[in-house]
Design an enzyme around this catalytic site. Structure first.
Site, PDB file in Angstrom:
ATOM      1  N   ARG A  13       0.972  -1.169  -0.026  1.00  0.00           N
ATOM      2  CA  ARG A  13      -0.163   0.026  -0.155  1.00  0.00           C
ATOM      3  C   ARG A  13       0.888   1.212   0.104  1.00  0.00           C
ATOM      4  O   ARG A  13       0.425   2.176  -0.514  1.00  0.00           O
ATOM      5  CB  ARG A  13      -1.052   0.114   1.158  1.00  0.00           C
ATOM      6  CG  ARG A  13      -0.358   0.216   2.678  1.00  0.00           C
ATOM      7  CD  ARG A  13      -1.164  -0.006   3.719  1.00  0.00           C
ATOM      8  NE  ARG A  13      -0.769  -0.067   5.002  1.00  0.00           N
ATOM      9  CZ  ARG A  13      -1.051   0.088   6.190  1.00  0.00           C
ATOM     10  NH1 ARG A  13      -2.159   0.690   6.365  1.00  0.00           N
ATOM     11  NH2 ARG A  13      -0.426  -0.171   7.303  1.00  0.00           N
ATOM     12  N   SER A  40      -4.746   4.952   5.913  1.00  0.00           N
ATOM     13  CA  SER A  40      -4.534   3.577   5.426  1.00  0.00           C
ATOM     14  C   SER A  40      -4.187   3.306   3.933  1.00  0.00           C
ATOM     15  O   SER A  40      -3.483   2.168   3.578  1.00  0.00           O
ATOM     16  CB  SER A  40      -5.951   2.781   5.726  1.00  0.00           C
ATOM     17  OG  SER A  40      -6.035   2.652   7.294  1.00  0.00           O
ATOM     18  N   GLU A  61     -18.776   4.812  -0.246  1.00  0.00           N
ATOM     19  CA  GLU A  61     -18.171   4.313  -1.282  1.00  0.00           C
ATOM     20  C   GLU A  61     -18.840   4.290  -2.457  1.00  0.00           C
ATOM     21  O   GLU A  61     -18.154   4.297  -3.652  1.00  0.00           O
ATOM     22  CB  GLU A  61     -17.579   2.697  -1.044  1.00  0.00           C
ATOM     23  CG  GLU A  61     -16.719   2.688   0.198  1.00  0.00           C
ATOM     24  CD  GLU A  61     -17.181   2.569   1.542  1.00  0.00           C
ATOM     25  OE1 GLU A  61     -16.366   2.565   2.753  1.00  0.00           O
ATOM     26  OE2 GLU A  61     -18.552   2.842   1.733  1.00  0.00           O
ATOM     27  N   PHE A  86     -14.468  -2.920   0.575  1.00  0.00           N
ATOM     28  CA  PHE A  86     -15.381  -2.089   0.120  1.00  0.00           C
ATOM     29  C   PHE A  86     -15.117  -1.576  -1.411  1.00  0.00           C
ATOM     30  O   PHE A  86     -16.085  -0.643  -1.975  1.00  0.00           O
ATOM     31  CB  PHE A  86     -15.151  -0.789   1.058  1.00  0.00           C
ATOM     32  CG  PHE A  86     -15.074  -0.884   2.463  1.00  0.00           C
ATOM     33  CD1 PHE A  86     -15.981  -2.163   2.976  1.00  0.00           C
ATOM     34  CD2 PHE A  86     -13.976  -0.665   3.537  1.00  0.00           C
ATOM     35  CE1 PHE A  86     -15.902  -2.542   4.300  1.00  0.00           C
ATOM     36  CE2 PHE A  86     -14.250  -0.973   4.656  1.00  0.00           C
ATOM     37  CZ  PHE A  86     -14.889  -1.881   5.253  1.00  0.00           C
ATOM     38  N   HIS A 112      -5.509  -3.685   1.604  1.00  0.00           N
ATOM     39  CA  HIS A 112      -5.984  -4.706   2.658  1.00  0.00           C
ATOM     40  C   HIS A 112      -6.711  -5.644   1.922  1.00  0.00           C
ATOM     41  O   HIS A 112      -7.591  -6.302   2.449  1.00  0.00           O
ATOM     42  CB  HIS A 112      -6.809  -3.967   3.657  1.00  0.00           C
ATOM     43  CG  HIS A 112      -6.242  -2.862   4.443  1.00  0.00           C
ATOM     44  ND1 HIS A 112      -5.498  -1.823   3.812  1.00  0.00           N
ATOM     45  CD2 HIS A 112      -6.068  -2.730   5.875  1.00  0.00           C
ATOM     46  CE1 HIS A 112      -4.913  -0.946   4.775  1.00  0.00           C
ATOM     47  NE2 HIS A 112      -5.331  -1.731   5.909  1.00  0.00           N
ATOM     48  N   ASP A 120      -8.235  -7.683  11.489  1.00  0.00           N
ATOM     49  CA  ASP A 120      -9.623  -7.284  11.305  1.00  0.00           C
ATOM     50  C   ASP A 120     -10.658  -8.304  10.917  1.00  0.00           C
ATOM     51  O   ASP A 120     -11.902  -8.162  10.886  1.00  0.00           O
ATOM     52  CB  ASP A 120      -9.594  -6.087  10.297  1.00  0.00           C
ATOM     53  CG  ASP A 120      -9.222  -4.922  10.753  1.00  0.00           C
ATOM     54  OD1 ASP A 120      -8.576  -4.789  11.932  1.00  0.00           O
ATOM     55  OD2 ASP A 120      -9.088  -3.951   9.832  1.00  0.00           O
ATOM     56  N   ARG A 170      -1.730  -4.779   2.921  1.00  0.00           N
ATOM     57  CA  ARG A 170      -1.362  -4.118   4.296  1.00  0.00           C
ATOM     58  C   ARG A 170      -0.052  -4.422   4.938  1.00  0.00           C
ATOM     59  O   ARG A 170       0.752  -3.420   5.617  1.00  0.00           O
ATOM     60  CB  ARG A 170      -2.560  -4.620   5.326  1.00  0.00           C
ATOM     61  CG  ARG A 170      -2.357  -3.719   6.710  1.00  0.00           C
ATOM     62  CD  ARG A 170      -3.220  -4.201   7.742  1.00  0.00           C
ATOM     63  NE  ARG A 170      -3.284  -3.560   9.099  1.00  0.00           N
ATOM     64  CZ  ARG A 170      -4.021  -3.701  10.050  1.00  0.00           C
ATOM     65  NH1 ARG A 170      -5.056  -4.698   9.731  1.00  0.00           N
ATOM     66  NH2 ARG A 170      -3.903  -3.382  11.009  1.00  0.00           N
TER      67      ARG A 170
END
Length: 317
Positions: A13, A40, A61, A86, A112, A120, A170
């Site tokens: 990322r 992020s 989104e 998302f 991610h 998560d 990530r």
């Protein structure tokens, strides 16, 4: 046997963030949108240098995808940023109708992805996104392997006309590809020659494939390793040329074996050269909470799994 050096672990990322910042300096048509996750997505440098070319849409989104599609009409090149879950599942209708169907020049940038999102848990660890996106007509699907390649891919997709799904992650992973590389969409990278088994890998599994090749070499098995950074359009020639020599193949990906790289490879083989194949991927399951390393080990997405799959597929020749 060619060897590759890890020049220092880094997250893919951050490669996206670095590439986007460079585009901000070199391409005035590039704009960025984010759904409340700029830290992020590592978009801070772009925002700092180009505040008038950034749109914070909040936790909306679907609206972000519609806005991005609209921005292309004025000649802008929008890069959207949020988590892979998302970026795809939550907004699939908007992508299909407003971006893919209309062939809008939107770059859907998704962080991610996969199990390595880690703690998560399953609700955020999408393992279906490659399948969702590659089924959309006209959508290019890219899954780079390290920081340097992600940065290069981010820069390259700005010049590609048409919708793109760029997938990255990530955790800090091995950074082993050249910093000055030229990223060519749809062109697989031949990392290592071999005669006994072909290993094609994408994303975080490319480094694991190289590590597996070392172990196989110690066992007297010669593995050919190919980095498939572009899943669509797939470099069919690279795959077919390799299996013509090795007569068997292992596909490795941080994704469900249903709908991912492995199935795309299977289609090529079925059409042109039926070949024994083994899949290193998640087995039609959701993930769970845990560290990235724990999850990759539990779900069999590592060098050991690639070694075992290679030995198994060689036995099927």
């Amino acid at each position: 046997m060619k060897t590759y050096t890890n020049t220092g672990n880094n997250d893919t990322r951050s490669g996206f963030g670095a590439g986007l910042a460079e585009l901000g300096r070199t391409n005035p048509n590039v704009v960025a949108l984010c759904a409340d996750l700029t830290p992020s997505l590592k978009m801070g440098e772009f925002i700092k240098e180009n505040p008038d070319r950034f749109f914070q849409v909040g936790i909306a989104e679907a609206n972000m995808m519609g806005m991005a599609a609209g921005l292309t009409i004025g000649g802008k090149i929008p890069f959207t940023g949020t988590f892979a879950n998302f970026s795809t599942g939550r907004v699939y209708d908007q992508i299909r109708q407003s971006i893919a169907y209309s062939d809008k020049n939107v770059k859907i940038c998704a962080s991610h992805a996969g199990l390595t999102l880690g703690e998560d848990g399953a609700t955020h660890q999408i393992l279906e996104d490659i399948g969702l996106m590659k089924m959309l007509p006209g959508m290019t699907v890219i899954n780079p392997c390290d920081y340097n390649q992600t940065k290069a891919a981010t820069i390259a997709i700005a010049d590609h006309v048409g919708p793109v799904y760029l997938r990255f992650g990530r955790p800090k992973v091995a950074n082993f590809t050249p910093a000055d590389q030229k990223f060519e969409i749809g062109k697989a990278l031949h990392l290592q020659s071999g005669t006994d088994v072909t290993i094609v890998a994408t994303g975080h599994l490319v480094w694991e494939a190289l590590e597996a090749a070392k172990v196989l070499n110690e066992k007297g098995i010669s593995a050919e390793v190919i980095n498939i950074h572009t899943i669509k359009p797939l470099d069919s020639k690279a795959i077919l040329d390799s299996v013509a020599k090795t007569r068997c193949i292992v596909t490795a990906e941080e994704h469900n074996y249903l709908g991912g790289l492995g199935e795309s490879v299977s289609r090529v083989l079925a059409q042109h050269n039926p070949t024994p194949q083994e899949f290193v991927a998640t087995n039609d399951t959701f993930g769970e909470s845990g560290t990235p390393a724990q999850l990759m080990d539990k779900y069999g997405l590592n060098a050991d799994a690639i070694v075992n799959a290679s030995i198994k597929v060689i036995g099927r020749k």
